[in-house]
Scaffold this motif. Structure first.
Motif, mmCIF file in Angstrom:
data_model
loop_
_atom_site.group_PDB
_atom_site.id
_atom_site.type_symbol
_atom_site.label_atom_id
_atom_site.label_comp_id
_atom_site.label_asym_id
_atom_site.label_seq_id
_atom_site.Cartn_x
_atom_site.Cartn_y
_atom_site.Cartn_z
ATOM 1 N N ILE A 276 39.200 26.155 30.759
ATOM 2 C CA ILE A 276 40.252 27.350 31.202
ATOM 3 C C ILE A 276 40.564 28.143 29.891
ATOM 4 N N LEU A 277 40.957 27.241 29.017
ATOM 5 C CA LEU A 277 41.314 28.227 27.590
ATOM 6 C C LEU A 277 39.989 29.276 27.171
ATOM 7 N N LEU A 278 38.755 28.839 27.504
ATOM 8 C CA LEU A 278 37.563 29.983 27.209
ATOM 9 C C LEU A 278 37.657 30.729 28.476
ATOM 10 N N THR A 279 38.132 30.482 29.667
ATOM 11 C CA THR A 279 38.095 31.581 30.656
ATOM 12 C C THR A 279 39.290 32.730 30.216
ATOM 13 N N PHE A 280 40.103 32.167 29.651
ATOM 14 C CA PHE A 280 41.305 33.208 29.571
ATOM 15 C C PHE A 280 40.950 34.139 28.235
ATOM 16 N N ALA A 281 40.265 33.402 27.168
ATOM 17 C CA ALA A 281 40.017 34.397 25.921
ATOM 18 C C ALA A 281 38.794 35.244 26.391
ATOM 19 N N LEU A 282 37.761 34.582 27.279
ATOM 20 C CA LEU A 282 36.709 35.649 27.766
ATOM 21 C C LEU A 282 37.312 36.635 28.741
ATOM 22 N N GLY A 283 38.119 36.375 29.613
ATOM 23 C CA GLY A 283 38.908 37.250 30.327
ATOM 24 C C GLY A 283 39.569 38.359 29.670
ATOM 25 N N THR A 284 40.213 37.967 28.765
ATOM 26 C CA THR A 284 41.118 39.060 27.866
ATOM 27 C C THR A 284 39.921 39.891 27.442
ATOM 28 N N ALA A 285 38.794 39.311 26.586
ATOM 29 C CA ALA A 285 37.877 40.267 26.009
ATOM 30 C C ALA A 285 37.139 41.183 27.074
ATOM 31 N N VAL A 286 36.848 40.761 28.162
ATOM 32 C CA VAL A 286 36.309 41.536 29.320
ATOM 33 C C VAL A 286 37.188 42.595 29.841
ATOM 34 N N GLY A 287 38.599 42.335 30.046
ATOM 35 C CA GLY A 287 39.585 43.271 30.614
ATOM 36 C C GLY A 287 39.850 44.325 29.542
ATOM 37 N N ASP A 288 39.929 43.921 28.269
ATOM 38 C CA ASP A 288 40.188 45.084 27.173
ATOM 39 C C ASP A 288 38.641 45.867 26.870
ATOM 40 N N LEU A 289 37.756 45.353 27.317
ATOM 41 C CA LEU A 289 36.305 46.146 26.984
ATOM 42 C C LEU A 289 36.429 47.211 28.241
ATOM 43 N N VAL A 290 36.714 46.712 29.470
ATOM 44 C CA VAL A 290 36.531 47.602 30.545
ATOM 45 C C VAL A 290 37.579 48.870 30.375
ATOM 46 N N ALA A 291 38.903 48.200 30.162
ATOM 47 C CA ALA A 291 40.015 49.394 30.305
ATOM 48 C C ALA A 291 39.986 50.262 29.063
ATOM 49 N N GLU A 292 39.701 49.462 27.681
ATOM 50 C CA GLU A 292 39.968 50.465 26.704
ATOM 51 C C GLU A 292 38.562 51.009 26.134
ATOM 52 N N VAL A 293 37.617 50.135 25.975
ATOM 53 C CA VAL A 293 36.250 50.681 25.201
ATOM 54 C C VAL A 293 35.542 51.409 26.191
ATOM 55 N N PHE A 294 35.746 51.203 27.637
ATOM 56 C CA PHE A 294 35.026 52.006 28.661
ATOM 57 C C PHE A 294 35.844 53.122 29.167
ATOM 58 N N ALA A 295 37.118 52.930 28.583
ATOM 59 C CA ALA A 295 38.145 53.875 28.957
ATOM 60 C C ALA A 295 38.355 54.246 30.284
ATOM 61 N N LEU A 296 38.264 53.130 31.031
ATOM 62 C CA LEU A 296 38.600 53.262 32.646
ATOM 63 C C LEU A 296 39.994 53.271 33.060
ATOM 64 N N GLY A 297 40.837 52.832 32.000
ATOM 65 C CA GLY A 297 42.151 52.797 32.450
ATOM 66 C C GLY A 297 42.651 51.366 33.089
ATOM 67 N N TYR A 298 43.806 50.987 33.122
ATOM 68 C CA TYR A 298 44.316 49.824 33.551
ATOM 69 C C TYR A 298 44.297 49.642 34.984
ATOM 70 N N LEU A 299 44.734 50.889 35.743
ATOM 71 C CA LEU A 299 44.570 50.811 37.163
ATOM 72 C C LEU A 299 43.257 50.626 37.946
ATOM 73 N N THR A 300 42.087 51.359 37.367
ATOM 74 C CA THR A 300 40.945 51.140 37.567
ATOM 75 C C THR A 300 40.375 50.008 37.155
ATOM 76 N N THR A 301 40.540 49.287 36.172
ATOM 77 C CA THR A 301 40.161 48.079 35.886
ATOM 78 C C THR A 301 40.533 46.935 36.636
ATOM 79 N N ALA A 302 41.980 47.070 36.953
ATOM 80 C CA ALA A 302 42.650 46.201 38.123
ATOM 81 C C ALA A 302 41.873 46.200 39.463
ATOM 82 N N ILE A 303 41.329 47.556 39.721
ATOM 83 C CA ILE A 303 40.699 47.504 41.096
ATOM 84 C C ILE A 303 39.541 46.839 41.222
ATOM 85 N N ILE A 304 38.670 47.284 39.804
ATOM 86 C CA ILE A 304 37.298 46.781 39.835
ATOM 87 C C ILE A 304 37.283 45.258 39.902
#
Length: 261
Positions: free
Chosen positions: A146-174
């Motif tokens: 569970i700890l690793l899923t949280f750390a992984l999920g944080t990295a993946v979420g930030d990657l999609v929202a910020e590095v890929f610049a899709l934004g928070y709403l689009t990332t949530a929809i994805i």
């Protein structure tokens, strides 16, 4: 061959049944984990390092309480989940912000560590089932995963929202769409329940983090401007309400004796 009941340690399952309220409170917990970590580190000015040390110490105390229960107790279990969500977020944030590790690298490393955890868990226990977490070793693997899923999920979420610049709403929809697809695979295509559970568990982290950022971040950064304190309090209220409901409506789940033959 006749069935032989093994006499290995069994008893009560130490984790909750996977129900609608399980997923609801889990989503609330991961959303609060994102906003609470930001509030402590940024708004209160503690910084990532001090916040990480404080929250890790608090998590250690709560984990001792959780592991001592030897059964599922809603307040202890969900307190541990909320704090692991915060600490998992802080681990990723420290790697990225303090040590300059790229999000792509962070996500890859945590993915490898999670797969390795599942591999060792299965090699030692012969199962990854969340319905038979009735021994100390199985529960330890469960919380590490569970700890690793949280750390992984944080990295993946930030990657999609910020590095890929899709934004928070689009990332949530994805990620919401991905979770819906996993649910369809389970209910319609009869995909393995344990596999679909862990996949959904991983993806609820970036979904929750994106929702938390969407609500808390300023409008100029693509958010709704509610702030971290109000967003955290809102989700904490929902979490407490559901945990109280669970506490009054929960029946301990017996783990069936393992069989061979």
């Amino acid at each position: 061959m006749s069935h032989i009941t093994l006499t290995t340690e069994s008893g009560l399952n130490r984790v909750p049944r996977v129900t609608v309220d399980f997923w609801l409170i889990k989503l609330m917990a991961v959303t609060m984990g994102e906003t609470a970590a930001d509030y402590l580190a940024v708004n209160l000015g503690y910084g990532l390092t001090a916040t990480s040390l404080i929250m890790t110490a608090v998590l250690a105390v709560v984990m001792v309480l959780q592991l001592s229960q030897k059964r599922y107790v809603p307040w202890a279990y969900w307190s541990a989940v909320v704090l692991i969500s915060v600490v998992g977020t802080l681990i990723t944030d420290n790697l990225v912000d303090n040590f300059g590790v790229a999000l792509e690298t962070t996500a890859t490393v945590f993915c490898i560590l999670l797969v390795a955890t599942f591999a060792f868990w299965y090699a030692l226990e012969g199962t990854l089932s969340i319905h038979t977490v009735s021994t100390n070793r199985r529960e330890t693997f469960y919380w590490l995963a569970i700890l690793l899923t949280f750390a992984l999920g944080t990295a993946v979420g930030d990657l999609v929202a910020e590095v890929f610049a899709l934004g928070y709403l689009t990332t949530a929809i994805i990620f919401g769409t991905l979770i819906a697809a996993i649910a369809a695979a389970y209910y319609v295509l009869r995909l393995d329940g344990i596999l679909t559970f862990w996949l959904a568990y991983i993806f609820t982290r970036p979904l929750g983090a994106s929702i938390g950022d969407l609500m808390s971040q300023q409008v100029e950064y693509g958010g709704m401007g509610l702030g971290t304190i109000y967003t955290s309090l809102l989700f904490l209220t929902v979490i407490v309400t559901i945990v109280v409901y669970m506490s009054f409506n929960y029946t301990p789940e017996e783990v069936p004796a393992e069989r061979m033959g």
